[in-house]
Motif scaffolding. Sequence first.
Motif, short mmCIF file in Angstrom:
data_model
loop_
_atom_site.label_atom_id
_atom_site.label_comp_id
_atom_site.label_asym_id
_atom_site.label_seq_id
_atom_site.Cartn_x
_atom_site.Cartn_y
_atom_site.Cartn_z
N GLY A 2 0.74 -1.00 -0.05
CA GLY A 2 0.13 0.03 0.00
C GLY A 2 0.85 1.32 -0.22
O GLY A 2 2.08 1.25 -0.30
N ASN A 18 -3.60 -8.14 -3.11
CA ASN A 18 -4.04 -7.31 -4.33
C ASN A 18 -3.00 -7.45 -5.31
O ASN A 18 -2.05 -6.59 -5.04
N ARG A 37 -1.69 -3.91 -6.86
CA ARG A 37 -0.73 -3.27 -6.00
C ARG A 37 0.45 -3.63 -6.22
O ARG A 37 1.85 -2.85 -6.27
N ARG A 54 -10.84 5.36 5.16
CA ARG A 54 -10.36 3.79 4.78
C ARG A 54 -10.47 2.72 5.81
O ARG A 54 -11.56 2.85 6.51
N LEU A 106 -2.87 7.66 -6.10
CA LEU A 106 -3.91 7.19 -5.34
C LEU A 106 -4.87 6.34 -6.68
O LEU A 106 -5.28 5.24 -6.15
N TYR A 162 -5.03 2.34 -5.93
CA TYR A 162 -6.26 1.95 -5.26
C TYR A 162 -7.44 1.88 -6.38
O TYR A 162 -8.02 0.87 -6.72
N TYR A 163 -7.84 2.83 -6.89
CA TYR A 163 -8.80 2.86 -8.08
C TYR A 163 -8.87 2.16 -9.11
O TYR A 163 -9.67 1.40 -9.41
N ASN A 198 -7.16 -0.77 -8.78
CA ASN A 198 -7.13 -2.13 -8.50
C ASN A 198 -8.44 -2.69 -7.89
O ASN A 198 -8.21 -3.44 -7.15
N GLU A 199 -9.27 -1.81 -7.83
CA GLU A 199 -10.58 -2.05 -7.05
C GLU A 199 -11.17 -3.63 -7.58
O GLU A 199 -11.69 -4.16 -6.87
N TYR A 212 -11.82 -3.05 -2.49
CA TYR A 212 -11.41 -2.26 -1.36
C TYR A 212 -11.71 -0.63 -2.15
O TYR A 212 -11.04 -0.44 -3.01
N ARG A 213 -12.29 0.05 -1.39
CA ARG A 213 -12.72 1.56 -1.69
C ARG A 213 -11.75 2.36 -0.65
O ARG A 213 -12.12 2.33 0.47
N ARG A 214 -10.88 2.98 -1.43
CA ARG A 214 -9.87 3.83 -0.67
C ARG A 214 -10.85 5.40 -0.23
O ARG A 214 -10.12 6.11 0.41
#
Length: 478
Positions: free
Chosen positions: A29, A56, A59, A193, A286, A290-291, A293-294, A299-301
Amino acid sequence: MVNVDTAQRPQPETTTQATRSRIALIGTGGRSEMYIRAILDQHADVAELVALSDANPGRVEYYQRLLQELGAPGPADSFKPGDLTQYIRANAIDRVIVTTPDYTHADYIVEALEAGADVVVEKPLTIDAEGCRRITAAVAATGRNVVVTFNYRYSPRNSALKHVIQDGVIGRVTSIDFSWVLDTVHGADYFRRWHRDKQNSGGLLIHKASHHFDLVNWWIDDVPERVYASGGLRFYGAKNAAERGLGARPERGTTERGTVPEAEGTTGGGTTKDPFALDLREDERLRGLYYDNEKFDGYRRDQDVFTEGITIEDNLALTVDYDGGPTLSYSLNAHSPWEGYRVAVNGTEGRAELEVVERAAVVHSTDKKTVVDPSATPVEEDDAVRRNGERLVVQRHWEPAYEVPIVNGEGGHGGGDNLLLSDLFNGPGEDPLGRPSGYLDGLRSVSVGIAGNLSLETELPVRISELDLGVELRRGRA
């Protein structure tokens, strides 16, 4: 009960160009990048990044691309988190760096130790007493080393205060007043988060304030003994939003238009930018982490800070009694209009006061909104009254006050991150301030938060000795 105080400081490693420390990093992360860059750059002579691991895979691939950009000879290995033991043993891993969510720390620390590797772990060490007991037992059984990275110790302003106290300028410490305020960018981020669920993070008393409790423990060279806590969720969350008359809101910040009618904290009519919404598309990092790789884990950051499901507090106050006699009065607010902290240390011969302003105002007419943590990425956002900066003032009894100079270096936390990384990868040398930290420091800091959470539940003071953390925290006692 085991006395492991001698394991407090990490021991220097005898590494050479031919025998670099072989490192596996688990948890790709946001916190992992500092270590990856350090290994690939200034500490490449003593460390080798062998492998990356995360639940994940997107990431992991994000950081594989970063390795290429940094000039790595090839991609690092990757393995599934469930294969940690097998990978350590099959690939002669010397150290595992753990930057996963807090509730997983104890599992990975214990597994890595038992598999034959030392561990470097981001704070907090763990989130509950059971995790402390498991880690303590694993350290005692394996004889291996655990380092908890407390970079705030290395920040020049905090080191300067340590100098004042350690040199006896204000005499014997009698009490500490410590107030930390997180603004509506940084503070709000803990409510977007995984941290928003106390089962994941232990709440801000564990995830965030363990840094602050470690500072106090280190500043006064003492051990916490009893904790009384009060606090609650008073600003964020669906109930508080409804009581203040907020209307319907998107469940996340990355919406189609990124706007809401009459966002809180604004005036005038019409549609305006929501100051509490984080649009992951506005920040390349970000979005990439994160976005994009949802699709792998959902997972929503960027969850809305005014939804249901938040179980952590945003206002906290503690009284902590120390073994040597001082008392700490501590408060944390996570919805302040500015960010920073004030600490006053009272002694038998005077008083030292440190004030730090890391972001003087949250002004959304600028492009600074995506700088979530202003201590790690300094911002210039002064207003007409408050100014970014820091000031350490000392005043002895019957003498005028004077200001102690603070000299910052390059990089995050006033250059403190670079000093921490040097100790971490090269081994700590002689440090008169005792900044290098071990797992016992991690226990001492997290013990305050664990006791504080129990006090919040029972509405009673809690003695840390009653937590049964598996080791005596007071120095020199079996």
